[in-house]
Write a protein that holds these residues in place. Structure first.
Motif, PDB file in Angstrom:
ATOM      1  N   MET A 290       0.854  -1.183   0.000  1.00  0.00           N
ATOM      2  CA  MET A 290       0.000   0.000   0.000  1.00  0.00           C
ATOM      3  C   MET A 290       0.893   1.238   0.000  1.00  0.00           C
ATOM      4  SD  MET A 290      -2.754   1.379   2.811  1.00  0.00           S
ATOM      5  CE  MET A 290      -3.530  -0.158   3.033  1.00  0.00           C
ATOM      6  N   THR A 291       0.571   2.187  -0.838  1.00  0.00           N
ATOM      7  CA  THR A 291       1.347   3.422  -0.893  1.00  0.00           C
ATOM      8  C   THR A 291       0.843   4.396   0.160  1.00  0.00           C
ATOM      9  OG1 THR A 291      -0.142   4.407  -2.499  1.00  0.00           O
ATOM     10  CG2 THR A 291       1.706   3.124  -3.369  1.00  0.00           C
ATOM     11  N   ARG A 292       1.634   5.400   0.414  1.00  0.00           N
ATOM     12  CA  ARG A 292       1.240   6.386   1.425  1.00  0.00           C
ATOM     13  C   ARG A 292      -0.052   7.102   1.067  1.00  0.00           C
ATOM     14  NH1 ARG A 292       5.100   8.679   5.283  1.00  0.00           N
ATOM     15  NH2 ARG A 292       6.939   7.395   5.155  1.00  0.00           N
ATOM     16  N   GLY A 293      -0.219   7.459  -0.188  1.00  0.00           N
ATOM     17  CA  GLY A 293      -1.412   8.181  -0.619  1.00  0.00           C
ATOM     18  C   GLY A 293      -2.689   7.370  -0.496  1.00  0.00           C
ATOM     19  N   ALA A 294      -2.570   6.059  -0.576  1.00  0.00           N
ATOM     20  CA  ALA A 294      -3.754   5.197  -0.514  1.00  0.00           C
ATOM     21  C   ALA A 294      -4.420   5.277   0.853  1.00  0.00           C
ATOM     22  CB  ALA A 294      -3.372   3.757  -0.834  1.00  0.00           C
ATOM     23  N   ARG A 295      -3.678   5.460   1.908  1.00  0.00           N
ATOM     24  CA  ARG A 295      -4.235   5.515   3.265  1.00  0.00           C
ATOM     25  C   ARG A 295      -5.160   6.704   3.442  1.00  0.00           C
ATOM     26  NH1 ARG A 295      -6.758   3.083   5.691  1.00  0.00           N
ATOM     27  NH2 ARG A 295      -6.738   2.768   7.853  1.00  0.00           N
ATOM     28  N   LYS A 296      -4.896   7.795   2.741  1.00  0.00           N
ATOM     29  CA  LYS A 296      -5.721   8.990   2.873  1.00  0.00           C
ATOM     30  C   LYS A 296      -7.130   8.765   2.340  1.00  0.00           C
ATOM     31  CE  LYS A 296      -1.843  12.019   2.888  1.00  0.00           C
ATOM     32  NZ  LYS A 296      -1.303  13.288   2.667  1.00  0.00           N
ATOM     33  N   GLU A 297      -7.299   7.733   1.527  1.00  0.00           N
ATOM     34  CA  GLU A 297      -8.614   7.435   0.978  1.00  0.00           C
ATOM     35  C   GLU A 297      -9.486   6.659   1.955  1.00  0.00           C
ATOM     36  OE1 GLU A 297      -9.891   8.565  -1.888  1.00  0.00           O
ATOM     37  OE2 GLU A 297      -8.051   9.719  -2.003  1.00  0.00           O
ATOM     38  N   GLY A 298      -8.903   6.060   2.961  1.00  0.00           N
ATOM     39  CA  GLY A 298      -9.665   5.265   3.922  1.00  0.00           C
ATOM     40  C   GLY A 298     -10.299   6.126   4.999  1.00  0.00           C
ATOM     41  N   LEU A 299     -10.913   5.461   5.970  1.00  0.00           N
ATOM     42  CA  LEU A 299     -11.523   6.173   7.093  1.00  0.00           C
ATOM     43  C   LEU A 299     -10.444   6.570   8.097  1.00  0.00           C
ATOM     44  CD1 LEU A 299     -14.618   3.897   7.773  1.00  0.00           C
ATOM     45  CD2 LEU A 299     -14.588   6.079   6.618  1.00  0.00           C
ATOM     46  N   SER A 300     -10.594   7.746   8.679  1.00  0.00           N
ATOM     47  CA  SER A 300      -9.644   8.167   9.703  1.00  0.00           C
ATOM     48  C   SER A 300      -9.881   7.360  10.979  1.00  0.00           C
ATOM     49  CB  SER A 300      -9.797   9.661   9.985  1.00  0.00           C
ATOM     50  OG  SER A 300     -11.052   9.905  10.572  1.00  0.00           O
ATOM     51  N   ARG A 301      -8.946   7.401  11.888  1.00  0.00           N
ATOM     52  CA  ARG A 301      -9.052   6.623  13.131  1.00  0.00           C
ATOM     53  C   ARG A 301     -10.293   6.984  13.938  1.00  0.00           C
ATOM     54  NH1 ARG A 301      -4.679   3.577  14.771  1.00  0.00           N
ATOM     55  NH2 ARG A 301      -2.802   3.943  13.568  1.00  0.00           N
ATOM     56  N   ARG A 302     -10.669   8.235  13.931  1.00  0.00           N
ATOM     57  CA  ARG A 302     -11.824   8.632  14.740  1.00  0.00           C
ATOM     58  C   ARG A 302     -13.147   8.128  14.160  1.00  0.00           C
ATOM     59  NH1 ARG A 302     -13.433  14.837  14.321  1.00  0.00           N
ATOM     60  NH2 ARG A 302     -14.232  14.753  12.236  1.00  0.00           N
ATOM     61  N   HIS A 303     -13.144   7.694  12.895  1.00  0.00           N
ATOM     62  CA  HIS A 303     -14.348   7.158  12.272  1.00  0.00           C
ATOM     63  C   HIS A 303     -14.385   5.636  12.269  1.00  0.00           C
ATOM     64  CE1 HIS A 303     -14.375  11.250  10.373  1.00  0.00           C
ATOM     65  NE2 HIS A 303     -15.555  11.168  10.958  1.00  0.00           N
ATOM     66  N   ARG A 304     -13.389   5.000  12.867  1.00  0.00           N
ATOM     67  CA  ARG A 304     -13.338   3.539  12.933  1.00  0.00           C
ATOM     68  C   ARG A 304     -13.497   3.082  14.375  1.00  0.00           C
ATOM     69  NH1 ARG A 304      -7.784   2.206  10.508  1.00  0.00           N
ATOM     70  NH2 ARG A 304      -7.433   4.423  10.586  1.00  0.00           N
ATOM     71  N   PHE A 305     -13.987   1.878  14.554  1.00  0.00           N
ATOM     72  CA  PHE A 305     -14.045   1.287  15.885  1.00  0.00           C
ATOM     73  C   PHE A 305     -12.652   0.806  16.248  1.00  0.00           C
ATOM     74  CE2 PHE A 305     -18.536   1.129  14.846  1.00  0.00           C
ATOM     75  CZ  PHE A 305     -19.084   1.524  16.041  1.00  0.00           C
ATOM     76  N   ALA A 306     -12.259   0.981  17.515  1.00  0.00           N
ATOM     77  CA  ALA A 306     -10.885   0.724  17.937  1.00  0.00           C
ATOM     78  C   ALA A 306     -10.605  -0.735  18.263  1.00  0.00           C
ATOM     79  CB  ALA A 306     -10.557   1.590  19.151  1.00  0.00           C
ATOM     80  N   GLY A 307     -11.560  -1.576  18.207  1.00  0.00           N
ATOM     81  CA  GLY A 307     -11.319  -2.981  18.509  1.00  0.00           C
ATOM     82  C   GLY A 307     -12.628  -3.722  18.678  1.00  0.00           C
ATOM     83  N   ARG A 308     -12.508  -4.968  18.989  1.00  0.00           N
ATOM     84  CA  ARG A 308     -13.686  -5.808  19.099  1.00  0.00           C
ATOM     85  C   ARG A 308     -14.648  -5.324  20.187  1.00  0.00           C
ATOM     86  NH1 ARG A 308     -12.708 -11.915  17.971  1.00  0.00           N
ATOM     87  NH2 ARG A 308     -14.647 -12.214  16.886  1.00  0.00           N
ATOM     88  N   GLY A 309     -14.142  -4.920  21.308  1.00  0.00           N
ATOM     89  CA  GLY A 309     -14.985  -4.494  22.416  1.00  0.00           C
ATOM     90  C   GLY A 309     -15.724  -3.195  22.179  1.00  0.00           C
ATOM     91  N   SER A 310     -15.223  -2.348  21.305  1.00  0.00           N
ATOM     92  CA  SER A 310     -15.871  -1.056  21.077  1.00  0.00           C
ATOM     93  C   SER A 310     -17.103  -1.167  20.174  1.00  0.00           C
ATOM     94  CB  SER A 310     -14.873  -0.058  20.489  1.00  0.00           C
ATOM     95  OG  SER A 310     -14.422  -0.490  19.237  1.00  0.00           O
ATOM     96  N   PHE A 311     -17.231  -2.254  19.433  1.00  0.00           N
ATOM     97  CA  PHE A 311     -18.364  -2.449  18.534  1.00  0.00           C
ATOM     98  C   PHE A 311     -19.534  -3.125  19.249  1.00  0.00           C
ATOM     99  CE2 PHE A 311     -20.160  -4.649  14.624  1.00  0.00           C
ATOM    100  CZ  PHE A 311     -20.646  -3.485  14.067  1.00  0.00           C
ATOM    101  N   ALA A 312     -19.260  -3.856  20.309  1.00  0.00           N
ATOM    102  CA  ALA A 312     -20.283  -4.626  21.030  1.00  0.00           C
ATOM    103  C   ALA A 312     -21.435  -3.768  21.567  1.00  0.00           C
ATOM    104  CB  ALA A 312     -19.644  -5.432  22.150  1.00  0.00           C
ATOM    105  N   PRO A 313     -21.177  -2.596  22.164  1.00  0.00           N
ATOM    106  CA  PRO A 313     -22.314  -1.786  22.648  1.00  0.00           C
ATOM    107  C   PRO A 313     -23.294  -1.397  21.535  1.00  0.00           C
ATOM    108  CG  PRO A 313     -20.284  -0.979  23.597  1.00  0.00           C
ATOM    109  CD  PRO A 313     -19.900  -1.999  22.570  1.00  0.00           C
ATOM    110  N   ALA A 314     -22.794  -1.167  20.341  1.00  0.00           N
ATOM    111  CA  ALA A 314     -23.689  -0.834  19.223  1.00  0.00           C
ATOM    112  C   ALA A 314     -24.570  -2.030  18.866  1.00  0.00           C
ATOM    113  CB  ALA A 314     -22.871  -0.402  18.011  1.00  0.00           C
ATOM    114  N   LEU A 315     -24.014  -3.231  18.930  1.00  0.00           N
ATOM    115  CA  LEU A 315     -24.802  -4.426  18.615  1.00  0.00           C
ATOM    116  C   LEU A 315     -25.858  -4.708  19.681  1.00  0.00           C
ATOM    117  CD1 LEU A 315     -22.026  -6.811  17.271  1.00  0.00           C
ATOM    118  CD2 LEU A 315     -23.757  -5.589  15.961  1.00  0.00           C
TER     119      LEU A 315
END
Length: 82
Positions: free
Chosen positions: A1-26
């Motif tokens: 993956m090139t450096r520029g490709a990462r800018k196209e993804g979601l930023s850290r604040r828009h992603r869940f930080a791990g398995r436990g952080s998604f569970a409350p939403a479910l």
């Protein structure tokens, strides 16, 4: 993956930080249902929306198809953020 490709993804604040952080939403009682989609809603920080996706085999049998669905939804979410 090139450096520029990462800018196209979601930023850290828009992603869940791990398995436990998604569970409350479910576990949240707030849900929107349609024949092809189940949306779990959970209030978070103002101005910051997060997206977590689960595409079941019932919807798309092949993993290639499930991953494509997730990529398309993530891209729509990412473009709507700006």
């Amino acid at each position: 993956m090139t450096r520029g490709a990462r800018k196209e993804g979601l930023s850290r604040r828009h992603r869940f930080a791990g398995r436990g952080s998604f569970a409350p939403a479910l576990r949240s009682p707030r849900k929107l249902r349609s024949p092809a989609l189940l949306l779990h809603l959970l209030a978070g920080q103002p101005g910051v929306s997060r997206l977590g996706l689960v595409v079941p085999k019932r919807l798309a049998r092949r993993s290639v198809d499930r991953n494509r669905i997730k990529r398309l939804v993530r891209e729509a979410f990412r473009q709507d953020q700006w």
